[in-house]
Design a protein around this motif. Sequence first.
Motif, mmCIF file in Angstrom:
data_model
loop_
_atom_site.group_PDB
_atom_site.id
_atom_site.type_symbol
_atom_site.label_atom_id
_atom_site.label_comp_id
_atom_site.label_asym_id
_atom_site.label_seq_id
_atom_site.Cartn_x
_atom_site.Cartn_y
_atom_site.Cartn_z
ATOM 1 N N PRO A 4 0.806 -1.212 0.000
ATOM 2 C CA PRO A 4 0.000 0.000 0.000
ATOM 3 C C PRO A 4 0.841 1.264 0.000
ATOM 4 C CG PRO A 4 -0.503 -1.386 1.909
ATOM 5 C CD PRO A 4 0.550 -2.053 1.108
ATOM 6 N N SER A 5 2.034 1.208 0.483
ATOM 7 C CA SER A 5 2.854 2.411 0.524
ATOM 8 C C SER A 5 3.628 2.596 -0.764
ATOM 9 C CB SER A 5 3.811 2.354 1.708
ATOM 10 O OG SER A 5 4.692 1.259 1.525
ATOM 11 N N ASP A 6 3.547 1.576 -1.645
ATOM 12 C CA ASP A 6 4.297 1.674 -2.890
ATOM 13 C C ASP A 6 3.546 2.611 -3.841
ATOM 14 O OD1 ASP A 6 6.188 -0.106 -1.966
ATOM 15 O OD2 ASP A 6 5.298 -1.860 -2.947
ATOM 16 N N SER A 7 4.279 3.299 -4.569
ATOM 17 C CA SER A 7 3.673 4.150 -5.578
ATOM 18 C C SER A 7 3.619 3.373 -6.864
ATOM 19 C CB SER A 7 4.490 5.441 -5.739
ATOM 20 O OG SER A 7 5.774 5.111 -6.234
ATOM 21 N N PRO A 8 2.873 3.828 -7.857
ATOM 22 C CA PRO A 8 2.786 3.070 -9.102
ATOM 23 C C PRO A 8 4.125 2.951 -9.788
ATOM 24 C CG PRO A 8 1.111 4.783 -9.023
ATOM 25 C CD PRO A 8 1.960 4.935 -7.816
ATOM 26 N N ASP A 9 5.067 3.799 -9.489
ATOM 27 C CA ASP A 9 6.384 3.671 -10.108
ATOM 28 C C ASP A 9 7.265 2.667 -9.355
ATOM 29 O OD1 ASP A 9 5.649 5.549 -11.909
ATOM 30 O OD2 ASP A 9 6.492 7.219 -10.756
ATOM 31 N N GLN A 10 6.890 2.400 -8.167
ATOM 32 C CA GLN A 10 7.675 1.460 -7.366
ATOM 33 C C GLN A 10 6.820 0.256 -7.039
ATOM 34 O OE1 GLN A 10 8.801 3.549 -3.917
ATOM 35 N NE2 GLN A 10 10.579 4.476 -4.873
ATOM 36 N N ILE A 11 7.360 -0.897 -7.353
ATOM 37 C CA ILE A 11 6.644 -2.132 -7.058
ATOM 38 C C ILE A 11 7.571 -3.005 -6.200
ATOM 39 C CG2 ILE A 11 5.684 -4.230 -8.041
ATOM 40 C CD1 ILE A 11 5.098 -2.612 -10.534
ATOM 41 N N SER A 12 7.023 -3.529 -5.160
ATOM 42 C CA SER A 12 7.803 -4.442 -4.309
ATOM 43 C C SER A 12 7.576 -5.852 -4.783
ATOM 44 C CB SER A 12 7.354 -4.338 -2.856
ATOM 45 O OG SER A 12 7.722 -3.103 -2.338
ATOM 46 N N VAL A 13 8.694 -6.550 -5.031
ATOM 47 C CA VAL A 13 8.615 -7.949 -5.460
ATOM 48 C C VAL A 13 9.266 -8.793 -4.346
ATOM 49 C CG1 VAL A 13 9.299 -9.622 -7.206
ATOM 50 C CG2 VAL A 13 8.762 -7.265 -7.852
ATOM 51 N N PRO A 14 8.470 -9.581 -3.738
ATOM 52 C CA PRO A 14 9.091 -10.407 -2.695
ATOM 53 C C PRO A 14 10.000 -11.460 -3.337
ATOM 54 C CG PRO A 14 6.788 -10.983 -2.957
ATOM 55 C CD PRO A 14 7.056 -9.819 -3.867
ATOM 56 N N LEU A 15 11.150 -11.729 -2.723
ATOM 57 C CA LEU A 15 12.111 -12.712 -3.238
ATOM 58 C C LEU A 15 12.046 -13.974 -2.391
ATOM 59 C CD1 LEU A 15 15.175 -10.400 -3.907
ATOM 60 C CD2 LEU A 15 13.514 -11.250 -5.536
ATOM 61 N N ILE A 16 12.248 -15.041 -3.065
ATOM 62 C CA ILE A 16 12.313 -16.311 -2.352
ATOM 63 C C ILE A 16 13.739 -16.819 -2.474
ATOM 64 C CG2 ILE A 16 11.496 -18.670 -2.306
ATOM 65 C CD1 ILE A 16 8.912 -17.711 -3.504
ATOM 66 N N GLU A 17 14.306 -17.237 -1.373
ATOM 67 C CA GLU A 17 15.680 -17.710 -1.382
ATOM 68 C C GLU A 17 15.682 -19.221 -1.180
ATOM 69 O OE1 GLU A 17 19.437 -17.465 1.589
ATOM 70 O OE2 GLU A 17 18.322 -15.624 1.263
#
Length: 132
Positions: free
Chosen positions: A10-23
């Motif tokens: 929700p805090s991400d802006s449309p220019d910033q997308i958070s992609v969760p990583l799996i290790e």
Amino acid sequence: MPDLNPTMAPSDSPDQISVPLIEETATVGKREVITGKVIVRTLVDVEDHLLRESLSDESVEVERFAIDRVVDVAPQIRTEGDVTIIPVVQERIVVQKVLILLEEVHITRRKSIETVDIPLQLRTQRAVIERT
């Protein structure tokens, strides 16, 4: 604006997308695997042998001979064949001193040789290796 990525915070802006990583992590394990067996046995071979050897034996026989004779000097030890003669003297006082040959000791050597058979066993050890 429509939601482009459901993973958008929700805090991400449309220019910033958070992609969760799996290790991913890898671990290495070991286990013992029997691929075959080796059996080692020792065998003892026994060979019977017969040794032949000559054994010698020497014995002596002692005889005493009474002489009781007057002599001027003490006789020497002498050998006659296989017999060694040892004179035994005694001084006696009479009106004069004289040597009396009391006895002679005769020692006779006898030698015998005997052949004997001695049974014995000789052992040899060897290793036998079998693979299974």
